[in-house]
Design a protein around this motif. Sequence first.
Motif, PDB file in Angstrom:
ATOM      1  N   CYS A 101       0.838  -1.198   0.000  1.00  0.00           N
ATOM      2  CA  CYS A 101       0.000   0.000   0.000  1.00  0.00           C
ATOM      3  C   CYS A 101       0.878   1.256   0.000  1.00  0.00           C
ATOM      4  N   GLY A 102       0.338   2.316  -0.560  1.00  0.00           N
ATOM      5  CA  GLY A 102       0.946   3.640  -0.445  1.00  0.00           C
ATOM      6  C   GLY A 102       2.375   3.666  -0.966  1.00  0.00           C
ATOM      7  N   THR A 103       3.259   4.241  -0.159  1.00  0.00           N
ATOM      8  CA  THR A 103       4.665   4.336  -0.537  1.00  0.00           C
ATOM      9  C   THR A 103       5.258   2.954  -0.810  1.00  0.00           C
ATOM     10  N   SER A 104       4.866   1.978   0.003  1.00  0.00           N
ATOM     11  CA  SER A 104       5.402   0.634  -0.187  1.00  0.00           C
ATOM     12  C   SER A 104       4.935   0.037  -1.514  1.00  0.00           C
ATOM     13  N   TYR A 105       3.755   0.443  -1.967  1.00  0.00           N
ATOM     14  CA  TYR A 105       3.290   0.012  -3.292  1.00  0.00           C
ATOM     15  C   TYR A 105       4.197   0.598  -4.387  1.00  0.00           C
TER      16      TYR A 105
ATOM     17  N   GLY B 122       5.029  -9.395   0.269  1.00  0.00           N
ATOM     18  CA  GLY B 122       4.413  -8.244   0.909  1.00  0.00           C
ATOM     19  C   GLY B 122       5.487  -7.227   1.252  1.00  0.00           C
ATOM     20  N   VAL B 123       5.343  -6.010   0.715  1.00  0.00           N
ATOM     21  CA  VAL B 123       6.286  -4.942   1.030  1.00  0.00           C
ATOM     22  C   VAL B 123       5.599  -4.035   2.043  1.00  0.00           C
ATOM     23  N   THR B 124       6.095  -4.000   3.260  1.00  0.00           N
ATOM     24  CA  THR B 124       5.461  -3.195   4.311  1.00  0.00           C
ATOM     25  C   THR B 124       6.484  -2.819   5.371  1.00  0.00           C
ATOM     26  N   GLN B 125       6.767  -1.519   5.467  1.00  0.00           N
ATOM     27  CA  GLN B 125       7.826  -1.146   6.414  1.00  0.00           C
ATOM     28  C   GLN B 125       7.414  -1.475   7.850  1.00  0.00           C
ATOM     29  N   SER B 126       6.164  -1.199   8.207  1.00  0.00           N
ATOM     30  CA  SER B 126       5.729  -1.452   9.589  1.00  0.00           C
ATOM     31  C   SER B 126       5.504  -2.933   9.861  1.00  0.00           C
ATOM     32  N   GLY B 127       5.108  -3.661   8.826  1.00  0.00           N
ATOM     33  CA  GLY B 127       4.765  -5.070   9.008  1.00  0.00           C
ATOM     34  C   GLY B 127       3.411  -5.276   9.643  1.00  0.00           C
TER      35      GLY B 127
ATOM     36  N   ALA C  63       5.315  10.352   7.331  1.00  0.00           N
ATOM     37  CA  ALA C  63       5.585  10.162   5.907  1.00  0.00           C
ATOM     38  C   ALA C  63       6.878   9.350   5.741  1.00  0.00           C
ATOM     39  N   ALA C  64       6.773   8.256   5.026  1.00  0.00           N
ATOM     40  CA  ALA C  64       7.939   7.387   4.852  1.00  0.00           C
ATOM     41  C   ALA C  64       9.014   8.085   4.018  1.00  0.00           C
ATOM     42  N   SER C  65      10.248   8.056   4.487  1.00  0.00           N
ATOM     43  CA  SER C  65      11.348   8.613   3.683  1.00  0.00           C
ATOM     44  C   SER C  65      12.478   7.595   3.608  1.00  0.00           C
TER      45      SER C  65
ATOM     46  N   ALA D 162       4.763  12.633  -5.808  1.00  0.00           N
ATOM     47  CA  ALA D 162       3.450  13.284  -5.683  1.00  0.00           C
ATOM     48  C   ALA D 162       2.792  12.919  -4.352  1.00  0.00           C
ATOM     49  N   LEU D 163       2.882  11.658  -3.966  1.00  0.00           N
ATOM     50  CA  LEU D 163       2.265  11.234  -2.694  1.00  0.00           C
ATOM     51  C   LEU D 163       2.902  11.983  -1.518  1.00  0.00           C
ATOM     52  N   LYS D 164       4.248  12.080  -1.545  1.00  0.00           N
ATOM     53  CA  LYS D 164       4.934  12.758  -0.439  1.00  0.00           C
ATOM     54  C   LYS D 164       4.494  14.214  -0.370  1.00  0.00           C
ATOM     55  N   LEU D 165       4.416  14.872  -1.530  1.00  0.00           N
ATOM     56  CA  LEU D 165       4.010  16.276  -1.541  1.00  0.00           C
ATOM     57  C   LEU D 165       2.590  16.440  -0.993  1.00  0.00           C
ATOM     58  N   LYS D 166       1.659  15.589  -1.430  1.00  0.00           N
ATOM     59  CA  LYS D 166       0.278  15.648  -0.932  1.00  0.00           C
ATOM     60  C   LYS D 166       0.242  15.505   0.578  1.00  0.00           C
ATOM     61  N   GLU D 167       0.910  14.468   1.069  1.00  0.00           N
ATOM     62  CA  GLU D 167       0.823  14.130   2.488  1.00  0.00           C
ATOM     63  C   GLU D 167       1.277  15.256   3.390  1.00  0.00           C
ATOM     64  N   ILE D 168       2.400  15.867   3.054  1.00  0.00           N
ATOM     65  CA  ILE D 168       2.973  16.804   4.028  1.00  0.00           C
ATOM     66  C   ILE D 168       2.706  18.271   3.696  1.00  0.00           C
TER      67      ILE D 168
ATOM     68  N   SER E 289       0.974   3.627  11.073  1.00  0.00           N
ATOM     69  CA  SER E 289       0.624   2.340  10.486  1.00  0.00           C
ATOM     70  C   SER E 289      -0.887   2.174  10.526  1.00  0.00           C
ATOM     71  N   VAL E 290      -1.411   1.663   9.417  1.00  0.00           N
ATOM     72  CA  VAL E 290      -2.856   1.651   9.196  1.00  0.00           C
ATOM     73  C   VAL E 290      -3.358   0.233   9.409  1.00  0.00           C
ATOM     74  N   THR E 291      -3.982   0.022  10.583  1.00  0.00           N
ATOM     75  CA  THR E 291      -4.321  -1.343  10.988  1.00  0.00           C
ATOM     76  C   THR E 291      -5.796  -1.676  10.766  1.00  0.00           C
TER      77      THR E 291
HETATM   78  C1  F6R Z   1       3.359   7.333   2.988  1.00  0.00           C
HETATM   79  C2  F6R Z   1       3.242   6.186   3.842  1.00  0.00           C
HETATM   80  C3  F6R Z   1       2.126   5.219   3.597  1.00  0.00           C
HETATM   81  C4  F6R Z   1       2.607   3.807   3.852  1.00  0.00           C
HETATM   82  C5  F6R Z   1       1.467   2.804   3.744  1.00  0.00           C
HETATM   83  C6  F6R Z   1       1.941   1.390   3.937  1.00  0.00           C
HETATM   84  O1  F6R Z   1       4.387   8.170   3.371  1.00  0.00           O
HETATM   85  O2  F6R Z   1       4.018   6.017   4.743  1.00  0.00           O
HETATM   86  O3  F6R Z   1       1.621   5.345   2.293  1.00  0.00           O
HETATM   87  O4  F6R Z   1       3.603   3.503   2.935  1.00  0.00           O
HETATM   88  O5  F6R Z   1       0.487   3.109   4.693  1.00  0.00           O
HETATM   89  O6  F6R Z   1       2.622   1.265   5.149  1.00  0.00           O
HETATM   90  P1  F6R Z   1       3.578   0.051   5.420  1.00  0.00           P
HETATM   91  O7  F6R Z   1       4.777   0.196   4.569  1.00  0.00           O
HETATM   92  O8  F6R Z   1       3.884   0.116   6.875  1.00  0.00           O
HETATM   93  O9  F6R Z   1       2.793  -1.179   5.063  1.00  0.00           O
END
Ligand code: F6R
Length: 352
Positions: free
Chosen positions: A54-58, A97-102, A151-153, A227-233, A348-350
């Motif tokens: 999702c999002g940046t990880s997508y 699955g690509v997800t920084q938070s897991g 915002a993920a960087s 574009a996503l980073k600019l929108k978010e912040i 993280s969006v749970t």
């Molecule tokens: C954007 C951002 C989100 C996450 C997305 C997925 O800056 O951080 O778009 O990338 O919610 O999160 P993870 O990588 O934790 O699955």
Amino acid sequence: GKSGYDHYMLKEIHEQPRALRKCLRGRVDELGGTVELDELDEPPRPTAVQFVACGTSYHAALYGAQLFQDAGIPAQAFLASEYVTSPPPTGDALVVGVTQSGETADTLSALREAKGRGARTLALTNVVGSTVSRECDHVIYIRAGPEIGVAASKTFASQLAALNLFALATANGGDRDGLGALRDLPSEVQAVIDDSTAADVAAEYLDADGYFFIGRGLNYPVALEGALKLKEITYRHAEGFAAGELKHGPLALVTENTPVIAIATGDGELARKTVGNVKEVEARNAPVIAVTDGQSDIERYADHVLPIPETHPRTAAVLANVQLQLFAYHTAARLGRSIDKPRNLAKSVTVE
Ligand code: F6R
């Protein structure tokens, strides 16, 4: 603490060289031309790869899918929340699955769906012991260190580096150019940060009606991410497009008050065609900000240039992204936004 930076996000942008070194440490054998990922007893040798994220990880997943395609392994990236509607994995496919938070619910749910369909799963994550790391058959850690900014960087940069390692490990070595480019990446990122004029460029467009980001190939996910980073912040309207798509509709929105940030690297067909797309927006008097390694003639049509060093196309995308991070950050800083905790967003969006 923020170690003297105004925001965690700026600190984390500056931490990228270190994060990348940590990601690469002990994993690249340049003499042997191979990559060693300790977490994997044996690199899975899938016949095909499906990425879910999702999002940046997508955006990282879109990039990863291109790396596998280039290595001759059919690969696709899916938005995790749309995965249920995708064609089921066939043969000995691996679902990644690509997800920084897991912990992202949409991504966990797509991986469970993949398991249910009989596929093997692999997690590419930053968090040791996270739900995704426990539920998948395999795991690769990106080793970015904790990220405080919502915002993920740095985690995005480390995802891209880890995807390079994963693709190289799967393809079974032999790509010395790719390995060399990875070795040089941390110091190149440092050089881009040190020399960036993104703050000055950003200051000129604070009143823009919108911002468009365009790129092709590996720079397409970078355009989406910019574009996503600019929108978010910044809370300003921004869209990322495949450069070739601009003329199929979005060009109607392009005016002298919508800067177009165009990424063109290398001297090949992709860069040449992107320059063609830039000429179209220039003819509509839109300001053009070129992110380039100077190998095409995009600078001739640009009002500003955010340069990156000449390098491998895979690492060029990472460097271009650093310029876009700084552009977004400095726009948001000038606008006085709540950069580390943008409104309505959580780290993280749970929930699905
Ligand atoms: C954007 C951002 C989100 C996450 C997305 C997925 O800056 O951080 O778009 O990338 O919610 O999160 P993870 O990588 O934790 O699955």
